[in-house]
Structures are given as structure tokens and as C-alpha cells.
Design an enzyme around this catalytic site. Structure first.
Site, PDB file in Angstrom:
ATOM      1  N   SER A 126      -9.505 -31.827  -6.513  1.00 55.93           N
ATOM      2  CA  SER A 126      -8.858 -33.100  -6.826  1.00 55.93           C
ATOM      3  C   SER A 126      -7.820 -32.932  -7.927  1.00 55.93           C
ATOM      4  O   SER A 126      -7.972 -32.092  -8.825  1.00 55.93           O
ATOM      5  CB  SER A 126      -9.938 -34.076  -7.289  1.00 55.93           C
ATOM      6  OG  SER A 126      -9.355 -35.182  -7.937  1.00 55.93           O
ATOM      7  N   TYR A 151     -17.976 -36.232 -12.716  1.00 54.31           N
ATOM      8  CA  TYR A 151     -17.338 -36.025 -11.409  1.00 54.31           C
ATOM      9  C   TYR A 151     -16.225 -34.982 -11.532  1.00 54.31           C
ATOM     10  O   TYR A 151     -16.170 -34.007 -10.786  1.00 54.31           O
ATOM     11  CB  TYR A 151     -16.771 -37.352 -10.882  1.00 54.31           C
ATOM     12  CG  TYR A 151     -15.727 -37.156  -9.815  1.00 54.31           C
ATOM     13  CD1 TYR A 151     -16.100 -36.820  -8.522  1.00 54.31           C
ATOM     14  CD2 TYR A 151     -14.362 -37.259 -10.108  1.00 54.31           C
ATOM     15  CE1 TYR A 151     -15.135 -36.597  -7.545  1.00 54.31           C
ATOM     16  CE2 TYR A 151     -13.399 -37.041  -9.142  1.00 54.31           C
ATOM     17  CZ  TYR A 151     -13.795 -36.711  -7.856  1.00 54.31           C
ATOM     18  OH  TYR A 151     -12.838 -36.476  -6.905  1.00 54.31           O
ATOM     19  N   LYS A 155     -15.686 -30.906 -10.046  1.00 50.87           N
ATOM     20  CA  LYS A 155     -14.535 -30.367  -9.300  1.00 50.87           C
ATOM     21  C   LYS A 155     -14.044 -29.072  -9.960  1.00 50.87           C
ATOM     22  O   LYS A 155     -13.764 -28.080  -9.282  1.00 50.87           O
ATOM     23  CB  LYS A 155     -13.401 -31.391  -9.230  1.00 50.87           C
ATOM     24  CG  LYS A 155     -13.719 -32.601  -8.357  1.00 50.87           C
ATOM     25  CD  LYS A 155     -13.937 -32.212  -6.901  1.00 50.87           C
ATOM     26  CE  LYS A 155     -14.433 -33.348  -6.042  1.00 50.87           C
ATOM     27  NZ  LYS A 155     -14.978 -32.916  -4.743  1.00 50.87           N
ATOM     28  N   ASN A 201     -11.477 -47.934  -5.700  1.00 56.25           N
ATOM     29  CA  ASN A 201     -10.117 -47.465  -5.438  1.00 56.25           C
ATOM     30  C   ASN A 201      -9.197 -48.607  -5.030  1.00 56.25           C
ATOM     31  O   ASN A 201      -9.624 -49.619  -4.492  1.00 56.25           O
ATOM     32  CB  ASN A 201     -10.125 -46.377  -4.354  1.00 56.25           C
ATOM     33  CG  ASN A 201     -10.862 -45.143  -4.814  1.00 56.25           C
ATOM     34  OD1 ASN A 201     -11.887 -44.773  -4.259  1.00 56.25           O
ATOM     35  ND2 ASN A 201     -10.357 -44.513  -5.862  1.00 56.25           N
TER      36      ASN A 201
HETATM   37  N1  UDP Z   1      -6.047 -49.835  -9.694  1.00 60.33           N
HETATM   38  C1  UDP Z   1      -5.820 -51.185  -9.938  1.00 60.33           C
HETATM   39  N2  UDP Z   1      -6.745 -52.098  -9.486  1.00 60.33           N
HETATM   40  C2  UDP Z   1      -7.870 -51.727  -8.810  1.00 60.33           C
HETATM   41  C3  UDP Z   1      -8.082 -50.343  -8.562  1.00 60.33           C
HETATM   42  C4  UDP Z   1      -7.151 -49.432  -9.029  1.00 60.33           C
HETATM   43  O1  UDP Z   1      -4.817 -51.581 -10.544  1.00 60.33           O
HETATM   44  O2  UDP Z   1      -8.671 -52.601  -8.446  1.00 60.33           O
HETATM   45  C5  UDP Z   1      -5.049 -48.842 -10.151  1.00 60.33           C
HETATM   46  C6  UDP Z   1      -5.587 -47.819 -11.121  1.00 60.33           C
HETATM   47  O3  UDP Z   1      -5.447 -48.267 -12.444  1.00 60.33           O
HETATM   48  C7  UDP Z   1      -4.679 -46.610 -10.825  1.00 60.33           C
HETATM   49  C8  UDP Z   1      -4.346 -46.760  -9.337  1.00 60.33           C
HETATM   50  O4  UDP Z   1      -4.627 -48.116  -9.017  1.00 60.33           O
HETATM   51  O5  UDP Z   1      -3.492 -46.716 -11.542  1.00 60.33           O
HETATM   52  C9  UDP Z   1      -5.155 -45.855  -8.443  1.00 60.33           C
HETATM   53  O6  UDP Z   1      -6.531 -46.011  -8.751  1.00 60.33           O
HETATM   54  P1  UDP Z   1      -7.682 -45.413  -7.845  1.00 60.33           P
HETATM   55  O7  UDP Z   1      -8.999 -45.823  -8.426  1.00 60.33           O
HETATM   56  O8  UDP Z   1      -7.436 -45.782  -6.414  1.00 60.33           O
HETATM   57  O9  UDP Z   1      -7.467 -43.831  -7.938  1.00 60.33           O
HETATM   58  P2  UDP Z   1      -7.406 -42.858  -9.230  1.00 60.33           P
HETATM   59  O10 UDP Z   1      -5.970 -42.507  -9.395  1.00 60.33           O
HETATM   60  O11 UDP Z   1      -8.011 -43.573 -10.383  1.00 60.33           O
HETATM   61  O12 UDP Z   1      -8.205 -41.687  -8.785  1.00 60.33           O
END
Ligand code: UDP
Length: 341
Positions: A126, A151, A155, A201
Site C-alpha cells: 500500500s 495496519y 504492510k 473509505n
Molecule cells: N474522506 C472524506 N470523507 C469520508 C471518507 C474519506 O472526506 O467520509 C477523505 C479522506 O480525508 C481522504 C480521502 O477522502 O482525504 C480518501 O480517504 P480514504 O479513507 O478513502 O482513503 P485513504 O487515503 O485514507 O487511504
């Protein structure tokens, strides 16, 4: 050429799409899964898309005797290891669940590969290994940062376990694929992501909000030092990501790997902000999403996206699907799941 692959965690989100792409490329697949974070319905989806009944064994990859029976029975030469938990927050609350499952499952598989003389392994790593990188985009040579969750630690440790095991085992080849943000679903809408409970996510939260299951999407922070104030990520279509596994396996099976242990970024190379993604989802699906700006989420990095030069040049792979199509597929899948409940 041995075109048989064991897919550990093959009923899950990335695993099921990879099984479909492997089958399309002429591989015979043996799936092992214990449905701890997946659903048997994904096997039906795989069957409907490919027209082939996948070989399936229900087992926990940490159970060495059960896995030994799989190695005894099937003569695959390659393994793709997806069987791991992936919720960052849960890993902080229950670290042992993550260390035990994610590390033991991989150690067990690698030990059996050595014992049974199997040659090629792909590991699901990741972009989290880069943490809050100083220079963007990140290349495979960008230094890893200390992990900020169990987590993320699993990885990094699993990459190291693979590297060490490859160097200590004659004939063993390994590729770690560092995924950026996998999103979307198969264009057939027959397989996709099935988050349990409230999604962590972004895209599953968006699709559930559009479906009326969640009232309102919270955008975590609009005061980051980015063009529109929201975080930047590299969203990679799930089918593109699945194809990267096929080319990684083919590279090793055909002996084209330059090193016995290799690492590749798997992303689009394009940063997309949370606002852009939300607006893109609305435009692609011609609907309006209920969203609000909320506080930053602890642990989020401001921005991360991939330099994909190595994967482009060495694997001959690149992301092909348009974000529009990916966001449409995500919504089609959500509607399909709701229709079937
Ligand atoms: N995010 C958001 N609202 C949500 C979930 C995620 O604004 O309900 C934002 C989060 O802050 C990040 C992006 O979306 O900037 C991607 O988040 P995700 O959890 O999907 O993946 P990450 O990059 O954290 O692994």
C-alpha cells in the site's frame, strides 16, 4: 508455462476483480478465502462474468494444516496474497488482530511455498508505506516513513518478510504492488466492494449517501495546503489495479523480472481532491450528493500520488479507465447491491 495461481483472499474486493482478470488472461485460479471480510456472493459474480466456476477452498490462510492440504492438492506455481484486514482505525483499537492475521497468513503461505517449491508471489502492499512524503509524486525509491498504524506496520513488515524470504530461497521471486486508492467496481456491476458497517473509505461513503443509507457525506477538511483545500489522492480503478496483478505474475512466470524481489507503485499518477471526486461523482451519475465540510480526520496525510514510470516501463502497465467511468461503475454496483438485498 505454469498458468495456475493461488489467490488467497480471492473473494474480497481486490481479490475477486483479480480472479476475473486472471481468468480472462488464461490462468486457472484456486481461490482460498474464509469470508472474514468478504461474501460468498462474489464467487457467483466471478462465475457470471467469466462463465467459469472458480475452484474454491474455504480456509483461513493462518491455518497451516488447511493450507498444506491446498498445496498438496493443487499444483499452482504462483500465489497472490490478498488475505489481510485493512481498516486503519480498527487496527489501532485491535493491534493483535492485525499482527496475527496479516503477518501469520503471509508467513504461512511463504513457508509452504518454500516447502513445496512454488516460485512466484505477489503481495498487496500500500501507498501507506510512504506516509506523509516530503516530495511528490512518490517513486518506489521514496523512503518509507515509520508506520502510523498497526495496519500500516503490517504492510511494511510483510514487504520485508517477502524480501528476506526471496533472498533466502532459491527460485523464489516476489513482487510487492503498492496500491494507491482503489475505487470502483467491475463494469458488469456483478462484483464490487462490500464494506461492513459504516464505510471508512470515501467512495463507498459517497455511494451509500447517494443511495440514502447515509444522510450526509463529511468532507474531512477544507483547510489543507492544496488548490481547493481538500486532500489529494491517487484513485485507481479496481479493474486497472486487478490487471497489474496479472502482468506482475506473467513477468515472473516468463522470467522477465530484473530482480528477484521488485516493488511497483500502482496508481494513475494523477492527484484528485476530495471535492473533485465528489463533483465528478455527481456529474458522472447526474445526481446531487448531500455533503458538508467537517473537521480533518486524524492520521490523514495532505497529499499522496504515484510516480508510475516504473510500472509503465517495466510492467508495460498503465491505468486506462477514465475516472468518469469508474465513478459510474461504483454507483451501478451500489444500486445492484441494494436491489439484491
Ligand atoms: N474522506 C472524506 N470523507 C469520508 C471518507 C474519506 O472526506 O467520509 C477523505 C479522506 O480525508 C481522504 C480521502 O477522502 O482525504 C480518501 O480517504 P480514504 O479513507 O478513502 O482513503 P485513504 O487515503 O485514507 O487511504
Amino acid at each position: 508455462m505454469n498458468k495456475r495461481v493461488l489467490v488467497a483472499g480471492g473473494a474480497g474486493y481486490i481479490g475477486s476483480h483479480t480472479v476475473v482478470e486472471l481468468t480472462k488472461a488464461g490462468f486457472e485460479v484456486v481461490i482460498v478465502d474464509n469470508f472474514s471480510n468478504s461474501d460468498p456472493s462474489s464467487l457467483d459474480g466471478i462465475r457470471k462474468i467469466t462463465g467459469i466456476e472458480p475452484i474454491f477452498v474455504e480456509a483461513d490462510c493462518c491455518d497451516k494444516e488447511a493450507m498444506r492440504r491446498v498445496f498438496e492438492r493443487y499444483d499452482f506455481d504462483s500465489v497472490i496474497h490478498f488475505a489481510a484486514f485493512k481498516a486503519v482505525g480498527e487496527s489501532v483499537a485491535e493491534p493483535m488482530k492485525y499482527y496475527r492475521n496479516n503477518l501469520l497468513s503471509f508467513v504461512t503461505i511463504l513457508e509452504l511455498m518454500k516447502e513445496y517449491g512454488r516460485h512466484n508471489v505477489v503481495f498487496s502492499s500500500s501507498a501507506t508505506v510512504y506516509g506523509d512524503a516530503e516530495v511528490l509524486p512518490v517513486t518506489e525509491l521514496t523512503p518509507r516513513k515509520p508506520a502510523t498504524s498497526p495496519y500500516g506496520a503490517t504492510k511494511q513488515m510483510s514487504e520485508d518478510i517477502l524480501r528476506d524470504m526471496v533472498f533466502a530461497t532459491e527460485g523464489l521471486n516476489g513482487i510487492a504492488l503498492r496500491y494507491f486508492n482503489p475505487i470502483g467496481a467491475h463494469p458488469s456491476a456483478l462484483i464490487g466492494e462490500l464494506p461492513r458497517g459504516v464505510p471508512n473509505n470515501l467512495v463507498p461513503y459517497i455511494t451509500q449517501t447517494a443511495a440514502g443509507i447515509r444522510e450526509c457525506l463529511s468532507i474531512f477538511g477544507d483547510d489543507y495546503p492544496t488548490p481547493d483545500g481538500s486532500c489529494l489522492r491517487d484513485y485507481i480503478d479496481i479493474v486497472d489495479l486487478a490487471r497489474a496483478h496479472v502482468v506482475a505474475i506473467e513477468r515472473m512466470v516468463e522470467g522477465r523480472n530484473k530482480e528477484r524481489y521488485e516493488v511497483f507503485n500502482v496508481g494513475t499518477g494523477r492527484p484528485v481532491s476530495v471535492f473533485e471526486l465528489v463533483k465528478g461523482f455527481e456529474a458522472a451519475n447526474e445526481l446531487k450528493l448531500n455533503y458538508k465540510v467537517a473537521a480533518r480526520r486524524a492520521g490523514d496525510v495532505t497529499a499522496v500520488w504515484a510516480d508510475t514510470t516504473l510500472a509503465n516501463e517495466e510492467l508495460g502497465w498503465r491505468a486506462e479507465r477514465e475516472l468518469n467511468d469508474t465513478l459510474r461503475a461504483a454507483w451501478e454496483w451500489e444500486k445492484y447491491v441494494r436491489g439484491n438485498k
